[in-house]
Design an enzyme around this catalytic site. Structure first.
Site: not given
Ligand SMILES: N[C@@H](CCC(=O)N[C@@H](CS)C(=O)NCC(=O)O)C(=O)O
Length: 295
Positions: A150, A226, A265
């Site tokens: 990402s 995603d 994702h």
């Molecule tokens: N918090 C965000 C999502 C953020 C998100 O999905 N981050 C990804 C990277 S872009 C991630 O790896 N999150 C941490 C995880 O899944 O451990 C939302 O609520 O939309």
């Protein structure tokens, strides 16, 4: 000793080192993880791969949930998991949203105050960690690759395209492939760089690939389920179209974008394809036979 080892965690026959250090690029303490496979020793410097994580992450997300260590052990490659932004000092509003400020450093050097004082994630990866880690750990300074997820996929693609001589190979999971044309990128670049959109282009993989010279193989996985892909935050098609226009090979032996049916994702997606990405990098990281000493 620039790095302090705060914990050593056995994992897949190797060791996950939980490190911290006083970063000169950032100007404060930074934490990161380094996975050393069982093959790494004072007598055997192993190749290594940066894994750059996404929004809201630290160096722990990939280490705990990416499932890279199994394949890293089998292949004798180390993985470095840096943090995603400076943690100190704090700025007003730096945690007001998940996609800007803390844990959202975008792997660029900010040029707009107040972030310009410390948000130097590009220098942190490219100048500082790249040079300092092999001095202290059994890592081969000549065999380094980069991958990410990402925001970290954007980091991997852009840092590779900007500094291609430093890296043997690149891959990405669900990268933000054209940040100047998506809400995440526009918010980040506006906040870290300012209004000059010609400056934004210097940190956009789709813009950078247009002028890339030479053969280029990149493995990119994107899940069709995603939500960020569906919301057009990732835009891998724009990257592919730009690569085609630049005359680069698209497909299995070139820019290889695989659309994985229904995957989302999350780290369920990343861990599913982690071994494929390690295999991709190993094609470029293995020592040429001529380097091996025979008796
Ligand atoms: N918090 C965000 C999502 C953020 C998100 O999905 N981050 C990804 C990277 S872009 C991630 O790896 N999150 C941490 C995880 O899944 O451990 C939302 O609520 O939309």
């Amino acid at each position: 000793m620039p790095f302090e080892t705060n914990a050593t965690v056995p994992s897949f026959g190797g060791r996950l080192l939980k490190l911290s250090h006083a970063s000169t690029a950032i100007g404060s303490s930074m934490a990161l993880n380094l996975y050393l496979p069982p093959q790494a020793s004072d007598f055997n410097k192993v190749p290594w791969i940066f894994y750059l994580a996404g929004l809201t992450c630290t160096g722990d997300n990939g280490a705990e949930k990416g499932f890279f260590q199994a394949a890293a052990s089998q292949n004798g490659v180390a993985i470095v998991y840096p943090d995603t932004s400076p943690r100190e000092p704090r700025y007003d509003g730096d945690d007001a949203s998940y996609d800007f400020g803390r844990a959202a450093g975008f792997y660029i050097n900010a040029s707009k105050a107040p972030y310009s004082a410390t948000y130097k994630m590009e220098s942190y990866i490219i100048d500082e960690l790249y040079d300092a880690l092999p001095k202290e750990f059994p890592l081969d300074p000549a065999r380094v690759s980069i991958m990410g997820h990402s925001m970290g996929g954007h980091g991997a693609l852009t840092l590779f395209l900007k500094y291609s001589k430093k890296f043997k190979s690149v891959s990405a999971f669900a990268p933000i492939a054209n940040p100047i044309n998506c809400p995440w990128g526009q918010k980040a670049f506006g906040g870290y760089i300012g209004d000059d959109q010609s400056e934004w282009k210097k940190h956009d993989a789709t813009e950078l690939v247009k002028t890339f010279k030479g053969p280029l193989e990149i493995l990119i996985d994107v899940g069709t389920g995603d939500n960020f892909y569906k919301q057009k935050q990732l835009l891998p098609e724009n990257f592919e179209a730009a690569a085609k226009e630049a005359g680069l090979t698209v497909g299995a032996n070139g820019i290889n974008i695989r659309y994985q049916t229904d995957y989302d994702h999350s780290y369920y997606f990343i861990s599913t394809f982690a071994a494929d990405h390690i295999d991709h990098h190993m094609r470029f990281l293995v020592k040429p036979q001529a380097d091996l000493i025979s008796f």
